[in-house]
Scaffold this motif. Structure first.
Motif, PDB file in Angstrom:
ATOM      1  N   ARG A  58       0.819  -1.215   0.000  1.00 12.40           N
ATOM      2  CA  ARG A  58       0.000   0.000   0.000  1.00 12.40           C
ATOM      3  C   ARG A  58       0.852   1.263   0.000  1.00 12.40           C
ATOM      4  O   ARG A  58       0.364   2.344  -0.327  1.00 12.40           O
ATOM      5  N   ARG A  59       2.125   1.123   0.370  1.00 16.15           N
ATOM      6  CA  ARG A  59       3.017   2.284   0.346  1.00 16.15           C
ATOM      7  C   ARG A  59       3.486   2.602  -1.067  1.00 16.15           C
ATOM      8  O   ARG A  59       3.776   3.732  -1.398  1.00 16.15           O
ATOM      9  N   LEU A  60       3.599   1.559  -1.899  1.00 12.80           N
ATOM     10  CA  LEU A  60       4.099   1.753  -3.258  1.00 12.80           C
ATOM     11  C   LEU A  60       2.981   2.244  -4.169  1.00 12.80           C
ATOM     12  O   LEU A  60       1.831   1.824  -4.022  1.00 12.80           O
ATOM     13  N   PRO A  61       3.301   3.100  -5.141  1.00 13.77           N
ATOM     14  CA  PRO A  61       2.253   3.642  -6.014  1.00 13.77           C
ATOM     15  C   PRO A  61       1.777   2.633  -7.050  1.00 13.77           C
ATOM     16  O   PRO A  61       2.502   1.718  -7.425  1.00 13.77           O
ATOM     17  N   LYS A  62       0.545   2.818  -7.488  1.00 12.01           N
ATOM     18  CA  LYS A  62       0.032   2.040  -8.614  1.00 12.01           C
ATOM     19  C   LYS A  62       0.545   2.705  -9.884  1.00 12.01           C
ATOM     20  O   LYS A  62       0.690   3.919  -9.933  1.00 12.01           O
ATOM     21  N   PHE A  63       0.823   1.915 -10.911  1.00 14.18           N
ATOM     22  CA  PHE A  63       1.284   2.536 -12.147  1.00 14.18           C
ATOM     23  C   PHE A  63       0.915   1.679 -13.350  1.00 14.18           C
ATOM     24  O   PHE A  63       0.765   0.468 -13.229  1.00 14.18           O
ATOM     25  N   GLY A  64       0.791   2.332 -14.484  1.00 15.47           N
ATOM     26  CA  GLY A  64       0.587   1.645 -15.753  1.00 15.47           C
ATOM     27  C   GLY A  64      -0.793   1.033 -15.906  1.00 15.47           C
ATOM     28  O   GLY A  64      -1.598   1.002 -14.987  1.00 15.47           O
ATOM     29  N   PHE A  65      -1.048   0.570 -17.120  1.00 16.38           N
ATOM     30  CA  PHE A  65      -2.282  -0.134 -17.420  1.00 16.38           C
ATOM     31  C   PHE A  65      -2.062  -0.946 -18.685  1.00 16.38           C
ATOM     32  O   PHE A  65      -1.082  -0.756 -19.400  1.00 16.38           O
ATOM     33  N   THR A  66      -2.945  -1.876 -18.949  1.00 11.13           N
ATOM     34  CA  THR A  66      -2.871  -2.685 -20.158  1.00 11.13           C
ATOM     35  C   THR A  66      -3.939  -2.192 -21.120  1.00 11.13           C
ATOM     36  O   THR A  66      -5.125  -2.197 -20.775  1.00 11.13           O
ATOM     37  N   LYS A  67      -3.507  -1.765 -22.272  1.00 11.12           N
ATOM     38  CA  LYS A  67      -4.427  -1.240 -23.270  1.00 11.12           C
ATOM     39  C   LYS A  67      -5.329  -2.379 -23.757  1.00 11.12           C
ATOM     40  O   LYS A  67      -4.828  -3.403 -24.241  1.00 11.12           O
TER      41      LYS A  67
END
Length: 184
Positions: A58-67
């Motif tokens: 929960r400390r680390l950020p969420k990033f990216g996504f799959t198109k």
């Protein structure tokens, strides 16, 4: 002193705790796991707990996504095509079906011809995309480039046309209709 006389320090090596070997051992019956419940079952692991501290995930950020509508494009170099011709795997015509078979690709993949390498013979190549350098080298060798409009999967779904014809036929553009207002 020699290696055969070496032994571990006194008290450093302990025997394994043998559980579930009768009540007289002190670790029989429930084998030191307490009574019943999930924690006494096999396969149980305590969840990673950091106390009251915010957990790492929960400390680390969420990033990216799959198109969701991404295109899978497989690059094929001219050097590869030249090697296939030398080995006799393809003739002077290389189509999308040949690329699919030789690259172990799926029917929904797109193919791009890249300009790394040289062609010694005239080749007719059908692919979805071609780099500028590859196109120049193919034409310089006396070959021809044809751009495919559809994937093999899309071409198979076209009615009234063979797969080869459907590959080259452009996709129909959707027409937008204007709503007509009711006039009295």
């Amino acid at each position: 002193m020699d290696l055969s006389s070496l032994s571990p320090a006194k008290g450093s090596v302990k025997n394994k705790k043998r559980v579930g070997r009768g009540q007289g051992s002190g670790n029989g019956t429930t084998a030191g796991k307490g009574n019943k419940g999930q924690q006494s079952r096999s396969g149980y692991k305590r969840p990673v707990s950091e106390g009251g501290q915010m957990p790492l995930y929960r400390r680390l950020p969420k990033f990216g996504f799959t198109k969701p509508n991404r295109k899978s494009v497989i690059g094929v170099n001219l050097s590869q095509i030249a090697k296939w011709i030398e080995d006799g795997r393809v003739s002077s015509e290389v189509g999308v079906e040949d690329f699919k078979q030789l690259c172990n690709a799926s029917k929904s993949d797109y193919f791009k011809v890249l300009g790394n390498g040289e062609l010694g013979t005239a080749v007719k190549i059908t692919a979805h995309f071609v780099s500028k350098s590859a196109e120049e080298k193919i034409k310089q060798a006396g070959g021809e480039v044809i751009l495919a409009e559809r994937t093999l999967l899309e071409a198979e779904r076209v009615r009234d046309l063979s797969t080869d014809e459907a590959l080259l036929k452009p996709k129909a553009k959707l027409r937008k209709f204007k709503k007509q207002s009711k006039s009295s």
